[in-house]
Write a protein that holds these residues in place. Sequence first.
Motif, mmCIF file in Angstrom:
data_model
loop_
_atom_site.group_PDB
_atom_site.id
_atom_site.type_symbol
_atom_site.label_atom_id
_atom_site.label_comp_id
_atom_site.label_asym_id
_atom_site.label_seq_id
_atom_site.Cartn_x
_atom_site.Cartn_y
_atom_site.Cartn_z
ATOM 1 N N ARG A 66 0.848 -1.198 0.000
ATOM 2 C CA ARG A 66 0.000 0.000 0.000
ATOM 3 C C ARG A 66 0.888 1.253 0.000
ATOM 4 O O ARG A 66 1.897 1.305 0.702
ATOM 5 C CB ARG A 66 -0.863 -0.043 1.257
ATOM 6 C CG ARG A 66 -1.791 1.098 1.409
ATOM 7 C CD ARG A 66 -2.661 0.857 2.657
ATOM 8 N NE ARG A 66 -3.351 2.074 2.973
ATOM 9 C CZ ARG A 66 -2.951 2.971 3.872
ATOM 10 N NH1 ARG A 66 -1.876 2.739 4.548
ATOM 11 N NH2 ARG A 66 -3.641 4.053 4.083
ATOM 12 N N ASN A 67 0.496 2.293 -0.785
ATOM 13 C CA ASN A 67 1.244 3.555 -0.788
ATOM 14 C C ASN A 67 0.899 4.366 0.459
ATOM 15 O O ASN A 67 -0.250 4.428 0.884
ATOM 16 C CB ASN A 67 0.891 4.390 -2.014
ATOM 17 C CG ASN A 67 1.471 3.828 -3.277
ATOM 18 O OD1 ASN A 67 2.485 3.142 -3.234
ATOM 19 N ND2 ASN A 67 0.845 4.107 -4.389
ATOM 20 N N ARG A 68 1.894 5.015 0.974
ATOM 21 C CA ARG A 68 1.677 5.864 2.143
ATOM 22 C C ARG A 68 0.956 7.148 1.725
ATOM 23 O O ARG A 68 1.170 7.650 0.623
ATOM 24 C CB ARG A 68 3.008 6.229 2.779
ATOM 25 C CG ARG A 68 3.708 5.052 3.357
ATOM 26 C CD ARG A 68 4.937 5.542 4.083
ATOM 27 N NE ARG A 68 5.714 4.396 4.532
ATOM 28 C CZ ARG A 68 7.022 4.381 4.591
ATOM 29 N NH1 ARG A 68 7.693 5.448 4.244
ATOM 30 N NH2 ARG A 68 7.642 3.322 5.008
ATOM 31 N N PRO A 69 0.138 7.732 2.631
ATOM 32 C CA PRO A 69 -0.571 8.978 2.290
ATOM 33 C C PRO A 69 0.381 10.117 1.935
ATOM 34 O O PRO A 69 0.113 10.920 1.049
ATOM 35 C CB PRO A 69 -1.363 9.298 3.541
ATOM 36 C CG PRO A 69 -1.524 8.005 4.243
ATOM 37 C CD PRO A 69 -0.309 7.200 3.905
ATOM 38 N N GLY A 70 1.521 10.196 2.627
ATOM 39 C CA GLY A 70 2.486 11.258 2.323
ATOM 40 C C GLY A 70 3.049 11.116 0.928
ATOM 41 O O GLY A 70 3.279 12.113 0.225
ATOM 42 N N LEU A 114 1.510 9.776 -1.618
ATOM 43 C CA LEU A 114 0.453 10.159 -2.550
ATOM 44 C C LEU A 114 0.337 11.685 -2.649
ATOM 45 O O LEU A 114 0.165 12.238 -3.731
ATOM 46 C CB LEU A 114 -0.884 9.563 -2.110
ATOM 47 C CG LEU A 114 -1.014 8.048 -2.255
ATOM 48 C CD1 LEU A 114 -2.313 7.589 -1.640
ATOM 49 C CD2 LEU A 114 -0.922 7.649 -3.702
ATOM 50 N N ARG A 115 0.430 12.360 -1.504
ATOM 51 C CA ARG A 115 0.332 13.828 -1.523
ATOM 52 C C ARG A 115 1.526 14.442 -2.234
ATOM 53 O O ARG A 115 1.397 15.438 -2.935
ATOM 54 C CB ARG A 115 0.240 14.369 -0.102
ATOM 55 C CG ARG A 115 -1.149 14.277 0.482
ATOM 56 C CD ARG A 115 -1.252 15.071 1.770
ATOM 57 N NE ARG A 115 -0.346 14.605 2.804
ATOM 58 C CZ ARG A 115 -0.644 13.671 3.705
ATOM 59 N NH1 ARG A 115 -1.830 13.116 3.699
ATOM 60 N NH2 ARG A 115 0.234 13.300 4.604
#
Length: 155
Positions: free
Chosen positions: A3-7, A9-10
């Motif tokens: 899974r990609n981290r939210p940071g 992705l941002r």
Amino acid sequence: MPRNRPGALRAAAPRATAPRRRPEAPPPHVPGLSATADRDVHRAERQRPDRWVEPGAAGEALCRYRAFLHAPGGRWRYPREAEFSCCPGCARDDVRHCRDVLAALLPHLPPRSRAELVRLLRPLDAEFRRRTLPDPFAPPDAPWWWRRLGDPPWG
């Protein structure tokens, strides 16, 4: 699949808005004024009606004016000439320049705020007149606070 981290992705997403800037710190509160009058004074300072007026100048000028007048004892007071009167910060060593800053702001204030500042200045001006001596050689077209005796810059 990890899974990609939210940071991450941002960071990968395109920025639609400019980065936020920290708001400029407001000048210190002018002692003795209401919040509305204080806001109006700071607005007038930002418009710079005079070369001696900069943000925060009114509060500093009023504090220096009060400090000059509330010196202990009932002796005569002589405003000290500023050594370097060409820069606004150094010029405020002379209390008459402080009074100039306050006078420069008055016409640029709304009527209620102007009246509030005048109510603060009226007793200080009376004390200034009481504790300083008139200068017989001062130019008659100068403001009244410049027609008071002061110390020479070398004294």
